[in-house]
Design a protein around this motif. Structure first.
Motif, PDB file in Angstrom:
ATOM      1  N   GLY A 270      34.194  40.223  36.941  1.00  0.00           N
ATOM      2  CA  GLY A 270      35.168  39.659  37.870  1.00  0.00           C
ATOM      3  C   GLY A 270      36.346  40.579  38.079  1.00  0.00           C
ATOM      4  O   GLY A 270      36.807  40.786  39.209  1.00  0.00           O
ATOM      5  N   VAL A 271      36.863  41.153  36.994  1.00  0.00           N
ATOM      6  CA  VAL A 271      37.970  42.096  37.094  1.00  0.00           C
ATOM      7  C   VAL A 271      37.555  43.318  37.909  1.00  0.00           C
ATOM      8  O   VAL A 271      38.324  43.825  38.743  1.00  0.00           O
ATOM      9  N   GLN A 272      36.350  43.789  37.704  1.00  0.00           N
ATOM     10  CA  GLN A 272      35.863  44.944  38.470  1.00  0.00           C
ATOM     11  C   GLN A 272      35.719  44.611  39.950  1.00  0.00           C
ATOM     12  O   GLN A 272      36.018  45.448  40.816  1.00  0.00           O
ATOM     13  N   ARG A 273      35.291  43.390  40.257  1.00  0.00           N
ATOM     14  CA  ARG A 273      35.220  42.984  41.664  1.00  0.00           C
ATOM     15  C   ARG A 273      36.620  42.918  42.282  1.00  0.00           C
ATOM     16  O   ARG A 273      36.803  43.228  43.465  1.00  0.00           O
ATOM     17  N   ALA A 276      37.658  46.364  43.109  1.00  0.00           N
ATOM     18  CA  ALA A 276      36.921  46.838  44.280  1.00  0.00           C
ATOM     19  C   ALA A 276      37.305  46.110  45.565  1.00  0.00           C
ATOM     20  O   ALA A 276      36.858  46.495  46.650  1.00  0.00           O
ATOM     21  N   GLY A 277      38.114  45.065  45.451  1.00  0.00           N
ATOM     22  CA  GLY A 277      38.518  44.315  46.633  1.00  0.00           C
ATOM     23  C   GLY A 277      37.515  43.282  47.089  1.00  0.00           C
ATOM     24  O   GLY A 277      37.627  42.748  48.198  1.00  0.00           O
ATOM     25  N   GLU A 278      36.539  42.943  46.270  1.00  0.00           N
ATOM     26  CA  GLU A 278      35.527  41.953  46.640  1.00  0.00           C
ATOM     27  C   GLU A 278      35.947  40.535  46.251  1.00  0.00           C
ATOM     28  O   GLU A 278      35.612  39.573  46.929  1.00  0.00           O
ATOM     29  N   GLN A 279      36.624  40.409  45.142  1.00  0.00           N
ATOM     30  CA  GLN A 279      37.126  39.115  44.666  1.00  0.00           C
ATOM     31  C   GLN A 279      38.641  39.196  44.665  1.00  0.00           C
ATOM     32  O   GLN A 279      39.216  40.215  44.236  1.00  0.00           O
ATOM     33  N   TYR A 280      39.294  38.145  45.127  1.00  0.00           N
ATOM     34  CA  TYR A 280      40.751  38.227  45.268  1.00  0.00           C
ATOM     35  C   TYR A 280      41.481  38.077  43.942  1.00  0.00           C
ATOM     36  O   TYR A 280      42.389  38.837  43.627  1.00  0.00           O
ATOM     37  N   THR A 334      45.494  39.405  39.653  1.00  0.00           N
ATOM     38  CA  THR A 334      45.060  40.116  40.848  1.00  0.00           C
ATOM     39  C   THR A 334      45.051  41.603  40.521  1.00  0.00           C
ATOM     40  O   THR A 334      45.366  42.003  39.390  1.00  0.00           O
ATOM     41  N   LYS A 335      44.762  42.427  41.508  1.00  0.00           N
ATOM     42  CA  LYS A 335      44.741  43.869  41.259  1.00  0.00           C
ATOM     43  C   LYS A 335      46.123  44.400  40.884  1.00  0.00           C
ATOM     44  O   LYS A 335      46.235  45.486  40.329  1.00  0.00           O
TER      45      LYS A 335
END
Length: 368
Positions: A270-273, A276-280, A334-335
């Motif tokens: 999830g953190v990797q997504r 990558a901008g796939e999961q908010y 979040t990122k």
């Protein structure tokens, strides 16, 4: 989930991390076979976790609880462990086994909160205190520790609305809730609706069987078919595993610009997504204070000690009113705050997150 504040005390995490166990050695040398009568050298803690599909249980909860039990018993306590692998009947049998093995206290994260009630009563009849861990089990439990589930749902929903901005009034979202057999899912759902209702249209809503990513994927595929891929502006996903299944369905449907998708548990994938901008976003829940609270209450109850000074709330279950509880808050990840949460807390290293596949995305957000 109905809760009321027991007292205005210190912050939840401070209460959960407290290490005071006044008088813990007062009954040392008593029989190890019945709860509430064991000394430190004799404590035997039964630990029953629900499944191994979600990364957290084997990677975080189990070792953290074992570490805390060792600390509170000066390395003399024993943890007897079993994982139910999402099988409620198997977990009931595991409780029977713990009773037969004469553990002093049981910490249980129920596969099915309702189905476990009879087994909890058996343990109580055998004078073994039971602590509900992470999920509020039914039956005569003695204590409960978890995260504030309604607040988690609110955190997710607020983040989703922030991500949607002005779009919130011009499209529909899909709600992907957790399993109906998990009382936590009810709390997440309630908290999310509290924030979302009246702010954004909910086009489709699902209760996802067993929290399985493949079931979330199937539900999302159905939602895309029913609503049209161009009409879905966001997805409320109750956890990271399901978020992965949802995102796969969106990609398979040819959605080129992914809508914001929420999550929970701060799983590595999830953190990797998120990188990558796939999961908010996801909800980061620091498992250490939850584990510490469970361990400290377990050691205290095994020795017949009161736990009044450890709790911060009283919680009502469908079968038990006023359960002494420790509830821990979650944080929106979040990122923008990966470093200050899961990295600073030692959950993951930069190297674990920023593998070759994600290195460019990590560089872009300054995660090096």
């Amino acid at each position: 989930m109905n809760t009321h504040l027991a007292r205005a005390v210190v912050a939840v995490t401070a209460a959960a991390a407290s290490v005071s166990l006044a008088g813990c050695g007062s009954t040392e040398g008593a029989d190890a076979g019945s709860g509430g009568s064991a000394g430190k050298e004799a404590i035997k803690v039964g630990l029953l976790l629900p499944e191994d599909q979600t990364a957290r249980y084997e990677k975080f909860d189990k070792p953290l609880i074992e570490k805390e039990i060792a600390k509170f018993t000066r390395n003399k306590g024993q943890v007897v462990y079993a994982n139910a692998k999402q099988d409620a009947a198997a977990q009931n049998a595991q409780v029977d086994d713990m009773i037969a093995r004469k553990v002093n206290v049981i910490i249980i994260d129920a596969v099915d909160a309702k189905a476990i009630a009879g087994a909890v009563k058996k343990a109580k009849d055998a004078r073994i205190p039971v602590i509900a861990y992470d999920r509020l089990a039914e039956g005569p439990i003695d204590a409960y520790t978890s995260f504030d589930n309604e607040d988690v749902g609110k955190v997710q929903a607020k983040a989703l609305l922030e991500a949607l901005g002005d779009k919130a009034g011009s499209g529909q979202i899909v709600m992907m809730n957790g399993s109906v057999t998990d009382p936590n899912a009810k709390g997440f759902k309630s908290g999310a609706h509290f924030v979302l209702d009246g702010k954004v249209a909910i086009g489709k809503e699902y209760d996802t069987k067993e929290w399985k990513p493949e079931n979330a994927n199937a539900n999302m595929t159905a939602a895309l078919s029913a609503l049209g891929k161009g009409k879905i502006i966001g997805v409320y996903s109750a956890n990271d595993g399901m978020a992965g299944g949802i995102i796969s369905a969106l990609k398979a449907a040819g959605v080129s610009t992914l809508p914001p998708v929420t999550g929970q548990d701060a799983e590595l994938a999830g953190v990797q997504r998120i990188v990558a901008g796939e999961q908010y976003m996801t909800v980061y829940k620091s498992y250490a204070p939850e584990a510490a609270a469970a361990a400290e209450m377990a050691v205290s109850l095994a020795q017949g000690e009161k736990i009044d000074g450890l709790i911060n709330q009283m919680v009502d279950s469908p079968t038990t009113q006023g359960v002494p509880s420790v509830l821990v808050p979650g944080v929106a990840l979040t990122k923008n705050n990966i470093r200050s949460t899961v990295i600073e807390d030692g959950v993951y290293t930069v190297a674990e997150i920023c593998t070759d596949k994600y290195k460019a995305a990590c560089d872009e957000i300054g995660l090096k």
